[in-house]
Scaffold this motif. Structure first.
Motif, short mmCIF file in Angstrom:
data_model
loop_
_atom_site.label_atom_id
_atom_site.label_comp_id
_atom_site.label_asym_id
_atom_site.label_seq_id
_atom_site.Cartn_x
_atom_site.Cartn_y
_atom_site.Cartn_z
N HIS A 292 0.75 -1.30 0.09
CA HIS A 292 0.06 -0.14 -0.01
C HIS A 292 0.88 1.12 0.12
O HIS A 292 0.79 2.28 -0.57
CB HIS A 292 -0.77 0.06 1.24
N GLY A 293 1.80 1.26 0.89
CA GLY A 293 2.90 2.34 0.83
C GLY A 293 3.33 2.69 -0.54
O GLY A 293 4.18 3.85 -0.54
N LEU A 294 3.87 1.62 -1.12
CA LEU A 294 4.63 1.78 -2.57
C LEU A 294 3.61 2.06 -3.70
O LEU A 294 4.20 2.60 -4.90
CB LEU A 294 5.29 0.76 -2.71
N LEU A 295 2.48 1.78 -3.87
CA LEU A 295 1.69 1.84 -4.97
C LEU A 295 1.50 3.30 -5.33
O LEU A 295 1.11 4.09 -4.50
CB LEU A 295 0.09 1.21 -4.62
N PRO A 296 1.51 3.44 -6.54
CA PRO A 296 1.36 4.89 -7.12
C PRO A 296 -0.10 5.16 -7.22
O PRO A 296 -0.75 4.33 -7.24
CB PRO A 296 1.95 5.02 -8.48
N PRO A 297 -0.31 6.34 -7.02
CA PRO A 297 -1.88 6.76 -7.12
C PRO A 297 -2.67 6.16 -8.42
O PRO A 297 -1.81 6.00 -9.41
CB PRO A 297 -2.03 8.21 -7.40
N GLY A 298 -3.65 5.60 -8.34
CA GLY A 298 -4.63 4.85 -9.14
C GLY A 298 -4.18 3.58 -9.77
O GLY A 298 -4.91 2.74 -10.55
N ALA A 299 -3.18 3.06 -9.01
CA ALA A 299 -2.89 1.41 -9.40
C ALA A 299 -3.86 0.57 -9.01
O ALA A 299 -3.98 -0.56 -9.78
CB ALA A 299 -1.43 1.41 -8.38
#
Length: 475
Positions: A292-299
């Motif tokens: 969750h902390g690494l996912l870019p917005p909209g992924a």
């Protein structure tokens, strides 16, 4: 650390096709599997792991002269993906299966003393393969055994594709199907707590049905138990790293990814301390909160649902005696806080005495208990269960704790678990917490790595390697 590609250098179509590069973040079983699968397909792979070793939560460490597993891990014959993984790293002989399911079950509540029962199978078709064992199981009354048989048939009839099963709790379903509290304790939770890391009332019916249908009601040998006869680190770190090296995977340990973002020229920028890597595909094979902390917005749609996937702890109590106190390789127990006990003497390298590992799943009430308190609780229980322990000296007593050992298999968790693909092209998820259909097991971790690698290979235009486990072959 560098991958040989300048971050600001765009690749033309020909060069990109020839230099496909994937970064796998996380060196647990899911990440190792994904890296091997991608490399076997001809993709250049960098595997990044923050710890100084591979293996995730199935690892070993040194304690004096002992090599200790952080926890006791087993698998079943129906764990076809993990069995493929063992073969892929040349480890099958080091983690063999029982010839036939045989689980000794000690009941410590009998006034006349402990009583031994067994759960074992006969060479007969399902469901007759367990019929004689259930009929003779001394920890249930005759009426309870009959009701267990009827509940098993009802469980076998459930449709695992029905999403409504995920919202129901297994404990309520068992009660509705005539299962007494004793039957739940002596049979359903005996198996379920060890495989699901939760008691029946806290477990999704969908996941429980999957475990019991696949393990006990699919094939006569499906529940035969296998476990490593050597330290887990020898398998999941040593042999796995050898396989990765042979496949051409670049493995970077003690390295953490700090951010992940789409690159302006396509693909991904993977940031580690002091450097940025370019990648055509990225597999995030890390726990759900880290993902969750690494996912870019909209992924992902509603990425906050990853934070709603709970976790469950596992506690392991380790006891070294000055003599042999247990003659069998393992047993399960009833009427005592002790759940499962394994003999780890040979695997640990102990030369004198005996080393037992007590595996305690769903350990929310004990995970933070002081070692002294656990010693006072468990040593008398082991003396009660094992008469030979009553005159033995305890030479060492220690505890290992995994506070977030697995995802919690609570009702409704199925709708929170994402698949391998994200909405961001070239970005994939892996881990036992993803939507594998399995609970949080080594099997689920390997399956997730296969799914992520397959999705990435399709997007990269690379053929699926023939040696890769086929998910449709699963039991």
């Amino acid at each position: 650390m560098t991958d040989g590609t300048r971050p600001d250098e765009p690749l033309d179509g020909t060069a990109r096709a020839a230099a496909r590069h994937a970064v796998v973040v996380g060196g647990g079983l899911a990440g190792i599997t994904a890296a091997l699968a991608l490399a076997d397909a001809g993709v250049r792979v960098t595997l990044i792991e923050g710890r100084p070793r591979l293996g995730g939560l199935a690892f070993s460490f040194r304690r004096g002269d002992l090599t200790v597993d952080n926890g006791q891990h087993v698998y079943l014959r129906c764990c076809t993906a993990y069995r493929w993984f063992l073969g892929r790293i040349d480890a099958c002989a080091l983690a063999p299966l029982q010839d036939r399911l045989d689980v000794p079950v000690l009941d410590a509540t009998r006034p006349e003393g402990r009583r031994l029962g067994r759960l074992r199978r006969d060479p007969l078709p399902v469901p007759l393969h367990l019929g004689r064992s259930l009929a003779a199981y001394p920890h249930l009354s005759l009426a309870e055994r009959a009701r267990v048989g009827r509940a098993a048939l009802a469980l076998k009839a459930l449709d695992l594709t029905d999403p409504a099963l995920d919202a129901q709790d297994f404990g309520g379903w068992l009660t509705a199907h005539g299962q007494s509290a004793r039957a739940v304790e002596a049979l359903w939770d005996l198996v379920g707590v060890a495989t699901l890391n939760a008691v029946a009332r806290d477990t999704s019916l969908g996941l429980a049905a999957m475990v019991f249908k696949t393990g006990l009601l699919s094939d006569p040998g499906a529940a035969d138990i296998g476990w490593a006869r050597v330290p887990l680190g020898e398998l999941h770190d040593g042999l796995a790293r050898k396989a990765l090296d042979s496949a051409g995977v670049r493995t970077e340990l003690r390295t953490r990814v700090t951010s992940l973002s789409p690159h302006e020229n396509g693909g991904w920028s993977v940031r580690v301390l002091g450097e940025t890597l370019r990648a055509d595909a990225v597999v995030l094979a890390v726990p759900q909160r880290e993902a969750h902390g690494l996912l870019p917005p909209g992924a992902l749609d509603a990425p906050e649902r990853l934070l709603r996937i709970g976790t469950a702890p596992i506690l392991n109590v380790h006891v070294v005696y000055d003599r042999k106190v247990l003659a069998r390789p393992f047993f399960a127990a009833l009427g005592t806080p002790v759940q499962w006990v394994f003999d780890r003497t040979d695997a640990s390298g102990l030369k004198r005495g005996q080393y037992l590992a007590v595996s305690q799943s769903a350990a929310q009430d004990e995970i933070d208990a002081p070692v002294a308190e656990l010693r006072e609780r468990y040593l008398p229980e082991l003396r009660r269960l094992l008469p030979r322990a009553r005159g033995a000296e305890v030479e060492d007593f220690f505890v290992t704790r995994e506070r977030t050992a697995t995802f919690a298999p609570t009702p409704g968790v199925g709708r929170l678990r994402p698949g391998a693909r994200t909405k961001a092209p070239g970005l994939y998820l892996a881990g036992a917490w993803t939507a594998t259909g399995w609970p949080a097991t080594m099997e689920g971790a390997v399956r997730s790595g296969v799914s992520a690698a397959e999705a990435a290979l399709r997007a990269l235009g690379r053929p699926r390697p023939s040696r890769l486990f086929a998910l449709e072959e699963a039991a």
